[in-house]
Every structure is written in C-alpha cells, then in structure tokens.
Design a protein around this motif. Structure first.
Motif, PDB file in Angstrom:
ATOM      1  N   MET A 243      -7.642   9.296  -4.653  1.00 26.45           N
ATOM      2  CA  MET A 243      -6.789   8.393  -3.892  1.00 26.45           C
ATOM      3  C   MET A 243      -6.518   9.001  -2.519  1.00 26.45           C
ATOM      4  O   MET A 243      -6.076  10.144  -2.414  1.00 26.45           O
ATOM      5  N   ALA A 245      -4.120   8.987   0.489  1.00 25.58           N
ATOM      6  CA  ALA A 245      -2.716   8.607   0.628  1.00 25.58           C
ATOM      7  C   ALA A 245      -2.064   9.376   1.763  1.00 25.58           C
ATOM      8  O   ALA A 245      -2.509  10.473   2.131  1.00 25.58           O
ATOM      9  N   THR A 284      -5.774  -0.020  -2.000  1.00 25.56           N
ATOM     10  CA  THR A 284      -4.682   0.027  -2.976  1.00 25.56           C
ATOM     11  C   THR A 284      -3.362   0.330  -2.292  1.00 25.56           C
ATOM     12  O   THR A 284      -3.318   0.972  -1.242  1.00 25.56           O
ATOM     13  N   PRO A 289      -4.667   3.460 -10.418  1.00 23.42           N
ATOM     14  CA  PRO A 289      -5.728   2.482 -10.162  1.00 23.42           C
ATOM     15  C   PRO A 289      -5.668   1.298 -11.116  1.00 23.42           C
ATOM     16  O   PRO A 289      -5.141   1.392 -12.226  1.00 23.42           O
ATOM     17  N   SER A 296      -2.129  -3.108 -10.609  1.00 22.28           N
ATOM     18  CA  SER A 296      -2.198  -2.581  -9.248  1.00 22.28           C
ATOM     19  C   SER A 296      -2.106  -3.692  -8.197  1.00 22.28           C
ATOM     20  O   SER A 296      -1.527  -3.501  -7.127  1.00 22.28           O
ATOM     21  N   THR A 301      -1.042  -5.000  -0.244  1.00 19.85           N
ATOM     22  CA  THR A 301      -1.822  -4.046   0.548  1.00 19.85           C
ATOM     23  C   THR A 301      -1.955  -4.449   2.013  1.00 19.85           C
ATOM     24  O   THR A 301      -2.446  -3.660   2.830  1.00 19.85           O
ATOM     25  N   LYS A 364      -6.164  13.667  -0.060  1.00 17.79           N
ATOM     26  CA  LYS A 364      -6.765  13.068  -1.244  1.00 17.79           C
ATOM     27  C   LYS A 364      -6.079  13.615  -2.490  1.00 17.79           C
ATOM     28  O   LYS A 364      -5.825  14.810  -2.584  1.00 17.79           O
ATOM     29  N   ILE A 367      -7.064  11.068  -9.261  1.00 13.61           N
ATOM     30  CA  ILE A 367      -6.513  10.031 -10.131  1.00 13.61           C
ATOM     31  C   ILE A 367      -7.413   9.833 -11.344  1.00 13.61           C
ATOM     32  O   ILE A 367      -7.510   8.734 -11.884  1.00 13.61           O
ATOM     33  N   PRO A 412       0.052   5.142  -0.865  1.00  9.29           N
ATOM     34  CA  PRO A 412      -1.360   5.000  -1.262  1.00  9.29           C
ATOM     35  C   PRO A 412      -2.107   4.072  -0.307  1.00  9.29           C
ATOM     36  O   PRO A 412      -1.554   3.064   0.165  1.00  9.29           O
ATOM     37  N   CYS A 415      -8.706   3.999  -2.920  1.00  9.37           N
ATOM     38  CA  CYS A 415      -9.275   4.779  -4.019  1.00  9.37           C
ATOM     39  C   CYS A 415     -10.766   4.915  -3.756  1.00  9.37           C
ATOM     40  O   CYS A 415     -11.451   3.908  -3.539  1.00  9.37           O
TER      41      CYS A 415
END
Length: 448
Positions: A243, A245, A284, A289, A296, A301, A364, A367, A412, A415
């Motif tokens: 992920m 983020a 995301t 996920p 999700s 988003t 990163k 996940i 986030p 992904c």
C-alpha cells in the motif's frame, strides 16, 4: 503391431526427456540484481534467504509453522507460547534455543512491541501482554521479527548476518552480496548452490543484463510491468501487496486534525494511478484491500479540493516538509502530491530528510496475508503506533478501520503489486505472499 510398439516407445521417450528437462536441478549460481538495498525492509530480497521467523505465510497468505512448530494461547490471548522446532542450527553451527530467539526479538523490538514481555522457558518462547494479542502469530511472520544470531556462545557479537535460513552469507565483495546454500537447513537444501545479489542497480541496467544472460532475476517496478510484458520478458506478478500511503505527523504544525484532513482530501489518487504507476494495482482510500474485506469501496477515493479548502479554512501552517521512501516512481509521486497540496493552500517543500523528521512521508506498507485483523494491526504497528486489533467481525473491523482513518495520520492512496522478470535458466520460481521471490525453491536449467 510393430508400428504401434514404435510409436509407444517414441512417446515414452519424449515424456522421459521432457521430465528430465523440467525437473529441478541441484547446482549453479543464481544471479540477482536489485535497485535498492538487498537488506532493506519491507521487501529486501536477502532477508528471507538468510533469516527465518517463528511463523511464516504460505503463497496464499495462510499462516504456517517455521522455527516454531506449534503455538497456543491462554488467558484470553494475553499469553502465547511457541514451541521451537528441535535441532535447528544457525549458520555458524550453534543451536537455536529459546534464549537466542528472545535475544534476537529484544534487539529487533526493544520498545513499543506488540507484546509486554517475552521470555525463554525451556523449548518455549513465551509472550505476555497487558492486553490481548489475538494476532501475534501472524505478526511474528513479519520481516521485522526474523530471527538472527545476536550473540555467540561466548557472548561476543557475531561478525556478519547469521540466521537459520536456506542460504548463508559468505561475503560482500565488489558490490556483490554472495550467499551459499545451507546444506543442513531445517527446511531442506535449496536447489541453487549459490546466489549472487548485485544491489543498487538501475532498472534499465538490470533488464540489459537479463537480456545478455548476465542476470537471472531482476526487478520490475509496478509502473513498468506493462513495458516489461511488451518487451517479452518473463514476468511474475503478485496481487496488490504493497500500500502506498501518506504518513502525516500529528504534532507540531499538523497537530490540528482538520489540517490533516485537508491534506487527505487534496491528494489526486487517480493521477497517481494513471500517470505515475501506469494503471497498475488499484486506487484505495482504505487500509485493508478489497480482497480481504469486501468493503474497501465504501471509502471515497475522489479528490475533493473544495472539502480540502473548507477543512483548512483560514488556518495556515509553516512550511511543511514532504519526503518519499523508495524508488524514482515514489519520488515522482511525492512531487505530484506536493503540487496537489500547493493547490489546497499548503506550503510544501520536498526534502530528503528521514521519516522521523519530515511532516509528511510517502511510503509503502505491506498488506499481505489472509487475516484482515492481523494485516490491519501490522499497518498500525509499522506506522509507529501501538494499537491491538481484537475485532473479528467485518462490521467491527470496518468501524475500527474508520476510527483509524478519521485521525488522518495514515492516508491510503494505492495498492500495488510486486513483480520480477526471470531469465530462461530459471525454473520453479514463485512469489511469496508478501511479493518477494522465493529463491529457495527455484532451480536452474543448467549451471555456470
């Protein structure tokens, strides 16, 4: 009858020859090239070749025994005991004991651990906590908790990296990390005799070496997967296991949650997905996920610049620093995010300072795994907060994730998958659940 016998003999011969060509071969040196440090977390390729954890995830993300054969909990998950696999030895020949495991864990996690205390009791490693630890076995599969020898029998600090894994380090010369097969490994001898890892190699140079036969395994960044496929490289791609983020400071200039919320609303995820990462993975706004939870999509988003301006209101900040961990694509993503934040009225300056000193860090987070509660707890732990996740139902987990996201300390964005390209000599190469290459089971068609 004679013609039928001849045809049957020919087909049997072909089958035997084909089996002989495809079955794994022992021997040879596997040549690997990487862009980053082979030891770096969370995806340094050397770590799981040299070290093992108490537990491990199989290719589907399910938890399996490793250095611990069994584990059980009591006192409502406040206490766990892990029984070690007997007869396991470190690369220097010393026996793996519960005391050596505790010593390693005390070094890798000296504070703010998922447990309150860990101690050796005969063949058992016992963890206790003031709070329940339902996800501890899964957390111990993380690369943070891989077991290394930290003290020799005479109490001295060992020279080099010594673990129990399928390969052991023999040296680092001329920029190449050399590993040889662990002949007495608990999981069996790997097929390759040796692995040579050449780190800090530009992706373009990696691919050139692959085409010339100088490399057997190279990296394929997510944003270049399509390009690698167009060039007819043999590409192995994982599901989205990383992920991307923003980790936003909750102190100093960004102590106000509304300012952090403005930052979250200002980021254009679609531009990152379409332009920087070339439509790989998925956009995301949730920590877990879609494949794990199915909810999700409930987290919006879309960029909302009006909301960002509304949340920021008349508040101003001093100049904020934004840093990025990782490769060139992450650096480009950070530059685009900085432009997004400028448009929302923030004064942002890109910097190379460490994550500990930057106001905002693009990073990163792993996940991987099949247990959503364990994955969520690992994310929280990896971002510097102690937050035990005890929720089990989807509804309770959703509420917990929503509470974490409402703090706007973790934002986030995407992904992404992990990917590698292999040369024609490589056989039986698979990716682990965390997206790293499982080189212990890989073999070579011939030797050189």
């Amino acid at each position: 009858m004679l013609r039928h016998f001849a045809i049957s003999f020919f087909l049997a011969s072909v089958a035997i020859c084909t089996w002989g060509r495809t079955r794994p071969h022992y021997g040879g040196t596997l040549h690997v090239e990487t862009a980053g440090d082979a030891w770096e977390r969370p995806d340094g390729i050397a770590r799981r070749l040299v070290y093992d954890g108490l537990t491990q995830m199989d290719g589907h993300g399910a938890l399996q025994p490793a250095l611990a054969l069994t584990w059980e909990s009591d006192n409502a998950n406040h206490r766990w005991q892990f029984r070690l696999r007997p007869g396991v030895r470190f690369h220097d020949g010393s026996l793996l004991t519960s005391a050596s495991v505790v010593a390693s864990l005390s070094v890798s996690c000296s504070a703010d651990c998922p447990w309150t205390a860990v101690k050796a009791v005969g063949p058992l490693v016992v963890f206790t906590s003031d709070s329940p630890m339902p996800n501890l076995p899964a957390l111990l599969a993380s690369d943070q908790f891989l077991i290394a020898l930290v003290a020799t029998a005479d109490g001295k600090t060992p020279v080099g990296a010594i673990g129990t894994g399928p390969f052991q380090v023999t040296g680092f010369n001329n920029g190449v990390l050399a590993l040889i097969a662990n002949e007495n490994g608990w999981s069996g001898r790997p097929f390759a005799d040796a692995i040579e890892i050449r780190p800090r190699r530009a992706v373009r140079e990696q691919w050139l070496d692959l085409s010339l036969g100088h490399a057997d395994l190279v990296e394929v960044p997510a944003e270049q997967i399509r390009q690698a496929q167009q060039q007819k490289l043999t590409v192995l791609t994982s599901p989205p296991v990383m992920m991307v983020a923003l980790q936003v400071s909750d102190s100093g200039a960004l102590a106000n949650v509304k300012l952090r919320g403005a930052i979250a609303a200002a980021v254009d995820r679609s531009a990152l997905y379409n332009v920087i990462f070339q439509k790989q993975g998925e956009v995301t706004a949730s920590l877990l996920p879609q494949r794990l939870t199915g909810y999700s999509f409930l987290f919006p988003t879309d960029r909302d610049l009006n909301k960002a301006n509304e949340l920021r209101g008349g508040l101003t900040t001093t100049q904020l620093t934004l840093s990025a961990e990782g490769d060139a694509a992450m650096q480009l993503a950070a530059q685009r995010i900085a432009l997004n934040l400028h448009e929302a009225g923030f004064n942002v300056q890109g910097t190379n300072v460490s994550a500990q000193h930057a106001d905002i860090v693009l990073r990163k987070l792993l996940i991987a795994g099949s247990d959503p509660a364990a994955v969520l707890e690992r994310i929280v732990w990896d971002t510097g907060k102690v937050g035990l996740i005890t929720e089990q139902t989807d509804a309770a987990l959703f509420k917990r994730e929503q509470t974490i996201l409402d703090d706007k300390r973790i934002v986030p964005l995407l992904c992404l998958p992990e990917a590698f390209a292999s040369g024609p000599r490589v056989r039986d190469l698979h990716l682990r659940a965390d997206g790293t290459a499982d080189l212990a089971d890989a073999s070579l068609e011939d030797t050189r």
